[in-house]
Design an enzyme around this catalytic site. Structure first.
Site, PDB file in Angstrom:
ATOM      1  N   ASP A  44     -20.110 -32.022  -2.761  1.00 34.28           N
ATOM      2  CA  ASP A  44     -20.063 -33.419  -3.186  1.00 34.28           C
ATOM      3  C   ASP A  44     -19.351 -33.533  -4.537  1.00 34.28           C
ATOM      4  OD1 ASP A  44     -21.556 -34.042  -0.948  1.00 34.28           O
ATOM      5  OD2 ASP A  44     -23.464 -34.040  -2.045  1.00 34.28           O
TER       6      ASP A  44
HETATM    7  N1  URA Z   1     -25.622 -30.235   0.065  1.00 29.53           N
HETATM    8  C1  URA Z   1     -25.448 -31.411  -0.588  1.00 29.53           C
HETATM    9  O1  URA Z   1     -26.254 -32.322  -0.462  1.00 29.53           O
HETATM   10  N2  URA Z   1     -24.342 -31.542  -1.369  1.00 29.53           N
HETATM   11  C2  URA Z   1     -23.443 -30.560  -1.558  1.00 29.53           C
HETATM   12  O2  URA Z   1     -22.493 -30.744  -2.303  1.00 29.53           O
HETATM   13  C3  URA Z   1     -23.651 -29.343  -0.876  1.00 29.53           C
HETATM   14  C4  URA Z   1     -24.748 -29.209  -0.060  1.00 29.53           C
END
Ligand code: URA
Length: 233
Positions: free
Chosen positions: A101
């Site tokens: 993310d």
């Molecule tokens: N899980 C998430 O919620 N975000 C990420 O960036 C990676 C795994």
């Protein structure tokens, strides 16, 4: 592979430019002038353009310490992308092997080897990924069993696979999961009434984030790291 594709993969020449150079007789295959950009070339053929040898580029395998605010995508109109942090030729050939993310930091693997990428990201490979997680609410010990038994995430038809939760502080933990559903870690903690405040990926399979890499820095993987990625079905 076609001659023009081979040269464009291995150099900065466009297909149109290569066509032109072939017409001018400046492209040689094993010392003989190539008569068509569509001619097939095989591994081991010696190709040259205007007197300079063209070498097949070796596939690239990179680890980037992703900082926050950088998108795990090859293009984005709003934010800098992971590829913007690299100083690599032919960036359009690079793919991200498992996104993070915008606000997540840590280990991001980038490659131009599609099969290697698939071995990491295919849901059937169950590649293990370890995250350092900080959360808003205190973590009760009972969560370890809940995560191990497989959580139900909103909107999913199946339980999560067993996950290893190691509570390291009242509001911090290490979590290892072997699947990669959308926003999985944040949704897992939401499913138990908590909220992720910081998320950092430490490891993918056997590949650990190099502690010498500052946020925004990257390096090539070692041969051992590359070879550690095998398909487990
Ligand atoms: N899980 C998430 O919620 N975000 C990420 O960036 C990676 C795994």
């Amino acid at each position: 592979m076609r001659l023009d594709r081979y040269i464009s993969n291995a150099s900065d020449y466009s297909r149109a430019r290569i066509k032109h150079l072939v017409r001018q007789g400046l492209v040689l295959i094993n010392g003989t002038v190539a008569d068509s950009p569509a001619r097939a070339v095989a591994e081991g053929d010696q190709i040259s353009v205007a007197g300079a040898a063209i070498h097949t580029p070796r596939p690239r395998y990179l680890m980037l310490h992703k900082p926050p605010g950088v998108v795990s995508a090859t293009k984005d109109s709003e934010h800098p992308t992971a590829l913007d942090l690299l100083d690599e030729p032919r960036p359009e050939q690079l793919q991200i092997a498992g996104r993070l993310d915008l606000d997540t930091t840590g280990l991001l693997l980038i490659t131009d080897d599609g099969q290697w990428n698939h071995r990491i990201t295919s849901p059937r490979s169950h590649c293990r990924k370890t995250y350092r997680v900080e959360v808003a609410e205190a973590l009760p010990d009972a969560l370890v069993t809940k995560f191990h038994d497989g959580l139900w995430l909103e909107g999913e038809k199946r339980r999560c696979l067993p996950a290893d939760l190691e509570i390291t502080g009242t509001h911090s933990a290490l979590l290892t999961i072997s699947e990669g559903k959308y926003h999985q870690v944040k949704r897992m903690f939401a499913a138990v009434g908590n909220h992720v405040t910081a998320l950092h990926r430490l490891q993918v399979g056997q590949i650990a984030l190099d502690p010498d890499l500052a946020p925004g820095e990257y390096r090539s993987l070692t041969q051992q790291e590359i070879d550690s990625v095998t398909f487990h079905e």
